[in-house]
Design a protein around this motif. Structure first.
Motif, mmCIF file in Angstrom:
data_model
loop_
_atom_site.group_PDB
_atom_site.id
_atom_site.type_symbol
_atom_site.label_atom_id
_atom_site.label_comp_id
_atom_site.label_asym_id
_atom_site.label_seq_id
_atom_site.Cartn_x
_atom_site.Cartn_y
_atom_site.Cartn_z
ATOM 1 N N UNK A 28 0.832 -1.203 0.000
ATOM 2 C CA UNK A 28 0.000 0.000 0.000
ATOM 3 C C UNK A 28 0.866 1.252 0.000
ATOM 4 N N UNK A 270 -12.976 17.179 -4.013
ATOM 5 C CA UNK A 270 -12.790 15.814 -3.513
ATOM 6 C C UNK A 270 -12.573 15.803 -2.005
ATOM 7 N N UNK A 274 -15.440 13.698 -0.170
ATOM 8 C CA UNK A 274 -14.837 12.406 -0.489
ATOM 9 C C UNK A 274 -15.805 11.242 -0.285
ATOM 10 N N UNK B 100 -5.729 -4.431 -3.281
ATOM 11 C CA UNK B 100 -5.801 -3.262 -2.390
ATOM 12 C C UNK B 100 -7.084 -3.318 -1.560
ATOM 13 N N UNK B 104 -7.465 -3.646 2.551
ATOM 14 C CA UNK B 104 -8.203 -2.688 3.375
ATOM 15 C C UNK B 104 -9.370 -3.376 4.082
ATOM 16 N N UNK B 113 -9.744 4.539 5.426
ATOM 17 C CA UNK B 113 -10.208 5.687 4.655
ATOM 18 C C UNK B 113 -9.064 6.423 3.979
ATOM 19 N N UNK B 114 -7.929 6.485 4.650
ATOM 20 C CA UNK B 114 -6.778 7.201 4.108
ATOM 21 C C UNK B 114 -6.303 6.570 2.801
ATOM 22 N N UNK B 115 -6.067 5.252 2.822
ATOM 23 C CA UNK B 115 -5.517 4.581 1.630
ATOM 24 C C UNK B 115 -6.498 4.684 0.472
ATOM 25 N N UNK B 116 -7.751 4.405 0.780
ATOM 26 C CA UNK B 116 -8.779 4.463 -0.247
ATOM 27 C C UNK B 116 -8.853 5.876 -0.828
ATOM 28 N N UNK B 117 -8.830 6.851 0.075
ATOM 29 C CA UNK B 117 -8.934 8.236 -0.352
ATOM 30 C C UNK B 117 -7.786 8.661 -1.253
ATOM 31 N N UNK B 118 -6.579 8.281 -0.875
ATOM 32 C CA UNK B 118 -5.419 8.732 -1.643
ATOM 33 C C UNK B 118 -5.333 8.003 -2.987
ATOM 34 N N UNK B 119 -5.582 6.693 -2.974
ATOM 35 C CA UNK B 119 -5.419 5.934 -4.217
ATOM 36 C C UNK B 119 -6.455 6.329 -5.268
ATOM 37 N N UNK B 120 -7.536 6.966 -4.824
ATOM 38 C CA UNK B 120 -8.550 7.372 -5.797
ATOM 39 C C UNK B 120 -8.258 8.741 -6.418
ATOM 40 N N UNK B 121 -7.346 9.487 -5.816
ATOM 41 C CA UNK B 121 -7.101 10.873 -6.253
ATOM 42 C C UNK B 121 -6.895 11.033 -7.778
ATOM 43 N N UNK B 122 -6.077 10.182 -8.437
ATOM 44 C CA UNK B 122 -5.854 10.423 -9.872
ATOM 45 C C UNK B 122 -7.137 10.399 -10.701
ATOM 46 N N UNK B 123 -8.167 9.685 -10.226
ATOM 47 C CA UNK B 123 -9.427 9.625 -10.965
ATOM 48 C C UNK B 123 -10.146 10.956 -11.022
ATOM 49 N N UNK B 124 -9.867 11.778 -10.022
ATOM 50 C CA UNK B 124 -10.663 12.979 -9.852
ATOM 51 C C UNK B 124 -10.082 14.133 -10.666
ATOM 52 N N UNK B 255 -12.227 1.010 -5.265
ATOM 53 C CA UNK B 255 -13.477 1.468 -4.654
ATOM 54 C C UNK B 255 -14.627 0.514 -4.967
#
Lengths: 288, 376
Positions: A28, A270, A274, B100, B104, B113-124, B255
């Protein structure tokens, strides 16, 4: 998710061992770093002059400057792009929600034999990606004489957003007890009254999901608006940013600043929403 | 007119008033372009006014465009690239996203929440921003090239210093000069007509105390500059694009999987554990079966995503070098928008993509039947 459930699904045995945990953190951590670092790198370099960037690509800026932002803002004409992006995003989102919930109510609660076909055609549209139609759409708007108008952009965006909007609304409104509608009918209420008094107040959750999905996709949309509009006065943010690709590919400072300006609004959005965005994506991607 | 009939008429009117606005826009934006693209693909229309006074002359000429498309090697190249994108999604993003999500879900790491939140960033982030960002990272003047060149420079300087160790730059032997040239390889020798004497002349132009400057300048002159030329190699030109796609969209699959894992009843897992099931058995008999629908949906998502992708490659490579990284949408765009304005060809490509989409929809329906209805 409830804490109790978390305890139960927590891994035990071999997978719960310290080794497995270390491996999990390693995996991770690596991917998170790979995700974040390029964005951090971009932001950091937007504060360097192009000259400094060329000799110091990886270090922190030694002499941070906002000059790039000032020049990018002017050259990119961002003061025109931002209002356009807002108009397209808010207009599309509002129209998609209104039209979807209205039609979704009709499909779900007014029994008609034709529903099977019309609703079916919308569901088919979820997988029929509109980007494949960009050339015929370009020719269509040219024939109609609405090339280079906001109307064309809004029409195309709304049409592209309707399939998933109508699918989610219809499925959601189907879940509202039909007895509510029927008893209002017996009391003599018309369907529009029922829609306004009963359905609309209950549709807030699906409207939120639609708003989230629509805002994200419209704000970032590029392929369609690229063929619908060529005047700067009508361009959205992604189109304006693209201008920094060819003409300025060696003026890194300005280009990076433009990219940061382009990325910041969605990042803020976001950070603020979120949870809703995550839920909306999970709901919206179910079928398409 | 009876009461029931009047009620039904009222219902019918309400029904149509509610669905027509949406349906008409949908027809105009989705259905009409499909019909139009079919007509144009069998015509010779290539721009200008289509109807009315002073309209361009055009007529229907048959299915020749489709033959042209399937005979065009660039069509197959583009289709192949679309398949690569499907491939990286199905065999890259899907399994990674699954892993992933699993990490989680089973709480192998804290702060889900942190890992999920960060790994999704490029989509946004806007695809255009992502495309231009990676374009500069992969650029010959970008950081990857710089890091590798800095390493090469350091190594070169080390070797140069070893050769010149103890000998001033004015007193190097022919052998030493030749070894210096060897460090730079053939490219270094090609800079001179008569390498060894010319290099000696060059060095003698520096003063005796300028040794450090000599090392620096010689390095600049002779070291082989590395450029990310793999971007120009046909066989691997798609790799950076596939990497960026993997970078960008894996978080979305995370997600999807996580949302659906969290729908699994925790008590089923708990009772399986009480019955002595181990981790692998839980995975095989509970988690994977519960996610079959999600996996199928994700695969379909990957294919439709590949057909609709445009902006990333448009920003990252523009289909280049040459036309090697074109995908179908860019192949279509180029046919219509650059140079010859080949509308018939572009519309034939559009219709081929629509047909692929429709096949995909039929496939989805078949899969839904097989797995018993829509699974989430």
């Amino acid at each position: 998710m409830k804490t109790e459930a978390n305890v139960r699904v927590r891994a035990r045995g071999l997978l719960g061992s310290a080794l497995a945990k270390a491996a999990a953190y390693l995996v991770m951590g690596t991917f998170t770093l790979m995700t974040v670092y390029p964005l951090f790198w971009l932001t950091m370099n937007s504060f360097k002059t192009t000259r400094e960037f060329q000799v110091n690509m990886l270090g922190l800026p030694m002499d941070p400057t906002l000059e790039n932002f000032r020049m990018a803002w002017e050259f990119g004409e961002f003061s025109k792009l931002f209002p356009n992006s807002f108009i397209y995003t808010i207009g599309t989102t509002a129209l998609v929600i209104a039209l979807s919930v209205l039609a979704g109510f009709a499909f779900a609660k007014i029994p008609r034999r034709v529903t099977k076909w019309i609703y079916g055609s919308f569901v088919v549209g979820i997988l029929l990606t509109i980007n494949t139609l960009m050339i015929p759409l370009f020719i269509e708007v040219t024939i109609l004489g609405i090339y280079n108008t906001r109307l064309a952009v809004l029409l195309v965006y709304v049409g592209a957003g309707l399939p998933i909007g109508i699918y989610l609304s219809t499925e959601y409104i189907r879940g509202i007890p039909t007895a509510l509608v029927e008893s209002a009918r017996i009391d003599g209420a018309g369907y529009f009254t029922i829609f306004r008094r009963i359905i609309l107040p209950m549709a807030a959750p699906v409207a939120t999901t639609l708003a989230i999905l629509q805002i994200c996709s419209t704000w970032n949309e590029f392929a369609l608006i690229n063929i619908l509009v060529s005047k700067t006065e009508l361009k959205s943010l992604p189109l304006g940013i693209f201008k920094f690709s060819s003409s300025l590919s060696t003026d890194y400072g300005k280009q990076f600043a433009a990219l940061v300006i382009g990325m910041a609004p969605m990042l803020l959005f976001y950070v603020a929403f979120r949870k809703q965005i995550t839920r909306g994506v999970a709901a919206g991607a179910v079928k398409g | 007119m009876t009461h029931a009939k009047r009620i039904d008429r009222e219902a019918g009117r309400a029904y149509w008033m509610m669905i027509l606005p949406a349906f008409l826009i949908y027809l105009a934006v989705m259905a009409f372009p499909i019909v139009l693209s079919f007509i144009l693909s069998i015509s010779d229309y290539s721009g200008g006014k289509m109807f009315g006074e002073n309209a361009e002359k055009w007529s229907l000429v048959g299915f020749a465009q489709y033959l042209r498309v399937v005979r065009d090697p660039w069509f197959w190249n583009a289709l192949k690239n679309n398949l690569y994108i499907v491939g990286i999604s199905v065999f890259g993003q899907l399994p990674l996203g699954f892993v992933f999500a699993y990490i989680i879900y089973r709480r192998l790491v804290k702060a889900p929440g942190f890992w999920q939140g960060v790994l999704y960033v490029p989509n946004i982030i806007s695809i255009i921003v992502v495309g231009l960002l990676w374009q500069s990272i992969f650029s010959p003047n970008g950081p990857i090239a710089q890091v590798i060149n800095d390493l090469a420079r350091g190594e070169f300087q080390g070797k140069l210093a070893a050769i010149m160790d103890g000998v001033g730059h004015l007193d190097l032997s022919d052998g030493a000069l030749s070894r210096i040239l060897d460090l730079g390889g053939q490219a270094a020798r090609d800079m001179f007509t008569d390498p060894v004497p010319e290099l000696r002349d060059l060095l003698s132009s520096y003063g005796a105390e300028e040794g450090a400057m000599v090392v620096n300048d010689l390095t600049n002159l002779l070291v082989n500059r590395w450029t990310p030329e793999f971007l120009n190699v046909k066989e691997v030109a798609m790799l950076p694009i596939l990497f960026v796609i993997l970078w960008m969209y894996t978080g979305m699959y995370l997600i999807l999987f996580l949302a659906n894992m969290q729908k699994i009843d925790a008590q089923i897992i708990e009772s399986a554990r009480i019955d002595g099931a181990n981790e692998m058995q839980v995975m095989r008999h509970i988690i994977i079966p519960a996610l079959t629908g999600t996996i199928v949906n994700s695969a379909i998502l990957a294919i439709s995503g590949s057909l609709s992708s445009f902006a990333l490659i448009f920003a990252l490579t523009g289909g280049g070098p040459g036309r090697i990284t074109e995908i179908l949408s860019i192949y279509m765009y180029r046919s219509a928008m650059s140079g010859s304005r080949d509308y018939p060809l572009a519309n034939a490509i559009a219709l081929i993509m629509v047909v692929i989409s429709i096949l995909l929809i039929v496939l989805t329906k078949a899969i839904e039947k097989r797995w018993g209805g829509k699974e989430e």
